[in-house]
Design a protein around this motif. Sequence first.
Motif, PDB file in Angstrom:
ATOM      1  N   GLU B 171      22.802  48.144  11.313  1.00 56.01           N
ATOM      2  CA  GLU B 171      21.408  47.696  11.451  1.00 56.01           C
ATOM      3  C   GLU B 171      21.342  46.243  11.930  1.00 56.01           C
ATOM      4  O   GLU B 171      20.310  45.573  11.766  1.00 56.01           O
ATOM      5  CB  GLU B 171      20.662  47.826  10.120  1.00 56.01           C
ATOM      6  CG  GLU B 171      20.400  49.241   9.656  1.00 56.01           C
ATOM      7  CD  GLU B 171      19.074  49.815  10.190  1.00 56.01           C
ATOM      8  OE1 GLU B 171      18.335  49.086  10.871  1.00 56.01           O
ATOM      9  OE2 GLU B 171      18.816  50.995   9.941  1.00 56.01           O
ATOM     10  N   GLN B 174      20.910  43.406   8.928  1.00 54.34           N
ATOM     11  CA  GLN B 174      19.618  43.274   8.253  1.00 54.34           C
ATOM     12  C   GLN B 174      19.612  44.177   7.041  1.00 54.34           C
ATOM     13  O   GLN B 174      20.186  45.278   7.112  1.00 54.34           O
ATOM     14  CB  GLN B 174      18.490  43.718   9.189  1.00 54.34           C
ATOM     15  CG  GLN B 174      17.970  42.603  10.044  1.00 54.34           C
ATOM     16  CD  GLN B 174      16.614  42.987  10.580  1.00 54.34           C
ATOM     17  OE1 GLN B 174      16.475  43.973  11.286  1.00 54.34           O
ATOM     18  NE2 GLN B 174      15.609  42.215  10.224  1.00 54.34           N
ATOM     19  N   PRO B 175      18.967  43.837   5.942  1.00 56.01           N
ATOM     20  CA  PRO B 175      18.303  42.576   5.568  1.00 56.01           C
ATOM     21  C   PRO B 175      19.316  41.447   5.298  1.00 56.01           C
ATOM     22  O   PRO B 175      20.506  41.664   5.498  1.00 56.01           O
ATOM     23  CB  PRO B 175      17.570  42.965   4.279  1.00 56.01           C
ATOM     24  CG  PRO B 175      18.406  44.041   3.689  1.00 56.01           C
ATOM     25  CD  PRO B 175      18.946  44.817   4.865  1.00 56.01           C
ATOM     26  N   GLU B 179      19.795  39.497  -0.122  1.00 55.55           N
ATOM     27  CA  GLU B 179      18.869  40.573  -0.497  1.00 55.55           C
ATOM     28  C   GLU B 179      19.623  41.887  -0.676  1.00 55.55           C
ATOM     29  O   GLU B 179      19.332  42.663  -1.579  1.00 55.55           O
ATOM     30  CB  GLU B 179      17.794  40.740   0.577  1.00 55.55           C
ATOM     31  CG  GLU B 179      16.787  39.607   0.632  1.00 55.55           C
ATOM     32  CD  GLU B 179      15.714  39.881   1.677  1.00 55.55           C
ATOM     33  OE1 GLU B 179      14.639  40.375   1.321  1.00 55.55           O
ATOM     34  OE2 GLU B 179      15.988  39.617   2.874  1.00 55.55           O
ATOM     35  N   LEU B 180      20.594  42.115   0.237  1.00 52.55           N
ATOM     36  CA  LEU B 180      21.405  43.326   0.132  1.00 52.55           C
ATOM     37  C   LEU B 180      22.172  43.313  -1.197  1.00 52.55           C
ATOM     38  O   LEU B 180      22.229  44.315  -1.908  1.00 52.55           O
ATOM     39  CB  LEU B 180      22.388  43.403   1.311  1.00 52.55           C
ATOM     40  CG  LEU B 180      23.340  44.595   1.312  1.00 52.55           C
ATOM     41  CD1 LEU B 180      22.589  45.919   1.464  1.00 52.55           C
ATOM     42  CD2 LEU B 180      24.388  44.470   2.424  1.00 52.55           C
TER      43      LEU B 180
END
Lengths: 240, 240
Positions: B171, B174-175, B179-180
Amino acid sequence: MSQVAYRRLSVEQRRSQLLEAALGLFATRAPEDVSLDDVAAAVRVSRPLVYRYFPGGKQQLYEAALRSAADQLEGCFAQPQTGSLTVRLSRALDSYLAFVDEHDAGFKALLQGGSVVETSRTTAIVDEVRRSAAEEILRHLQVPDSGVWLRLMVRTWITAVEGASLIWLDEGKQPALSELRDWLVDHFVGLLVTTAAADAQCAEVIGRALAVEAADGAVGDFARRVAPVVLEATHLLAED
Amino acid sequence: MSQVAYRRLSVEQRRSQLLEAALGLFATRAPEDVSLDDVAAAVRVSRPLVYRYFPGGKQQLYEAALRSAADQLEGCFAQPQTGSLTVRLSRALDSYLAFVDEHDAGFKALLQGGSVVETSRTTAIVDEVRRSAAEEILRHLQVPDSGVWLRLMVRTWITAVEGASLIWLDEGKQPALSELRDWLVDHFVGLLVTTAAADAQCAEVIGRALAVEAADGAVGDFARRVAPVVLEATHLLAED
């Protein structure tokens, strides 16, 4: 069985028969221990006939068998758009896990690769199963334009289903298949709730999904079982 | 850099230097596009010197690099036994995800296999990383005798971490990494709660773990974010 061999089969029927026999053999033996003779013997035809369908020999037969396994796995998530989300997921997992149970060694070979087939091509086939399953689930969630969190959530769950299936085989098929299925459905709901705590689109999806779940359905049952666990930790809800 | 090459290095130092260079190259190119000359050039030594350390050539160097990557990944979960569960998991994930971020292509190659190395051996290395990570986590949970559900839960989460890392790369990273990491910690807590709803041992483990979590910590934050999502579905708690 010999009856079947002497019947006149169409080209497609014969091909399916050979693939199903190959999948059956790959399901109980490592790819390198399966020969074209074995496949021919299993359906009581001659070796040249197997070669006529798969002139590339074992490599081609193996890839076609993987391809056929992948098609069957992809099909699992293409469920009718009826019933609540957990009903649909349960149906999908019933087909998926039945395939894992029936083709155990073949499923392992598909996911862990073999020494026979070129790895990059196996990887592409497995990737396609994952992508297609994720797309089907997003369709069930009725989200035409999924954001990064929802995609991450759905795709991660697919990986978890695949991983849990391999672990289940490794643990000697414990727990019972229906318990594993229910746990994977709970896992989906739990992960969607978890992700909803960080992302507005997921919050909207879970809100919509939960509204049509019934108190006597899978989520109601799950909620009643989770409640006592969570209620023991209400000290964590206090604002600091 | 040339400075380093002319310094007298011990055998171990030189070996580490070559492996780190190889990992760096495998991280940006497919294994088949990396030659021993590239590795020699990267650390400014002669090709024969690389061969002296890896007489088996590229195959041996590739496997040793994978081995070294696996060792680093395994080490991530061997965190000190201090702090709450979510603090330990966050620390472990920080190291794990930093490795994924830094060695992106190498991490992909490790998990998806390459055409250079024999697949069964790569599979064994990857399996060992997973097993070792699961054992470390069970140690953090202080469960010497884990049942089938707790093992399934921990091992499935490891698969999910791995899968989410690959999806994160796919991806376009992202994120954000932090955050992941937080989401994966939430995922662990959520999955443990989910499994506790079906299994007494998991209920005991989560009870013990939550007791030492603080209201202003990761679980408190998670609980406050999840509460509104769950409270919208109280109709599901009604007994039928």
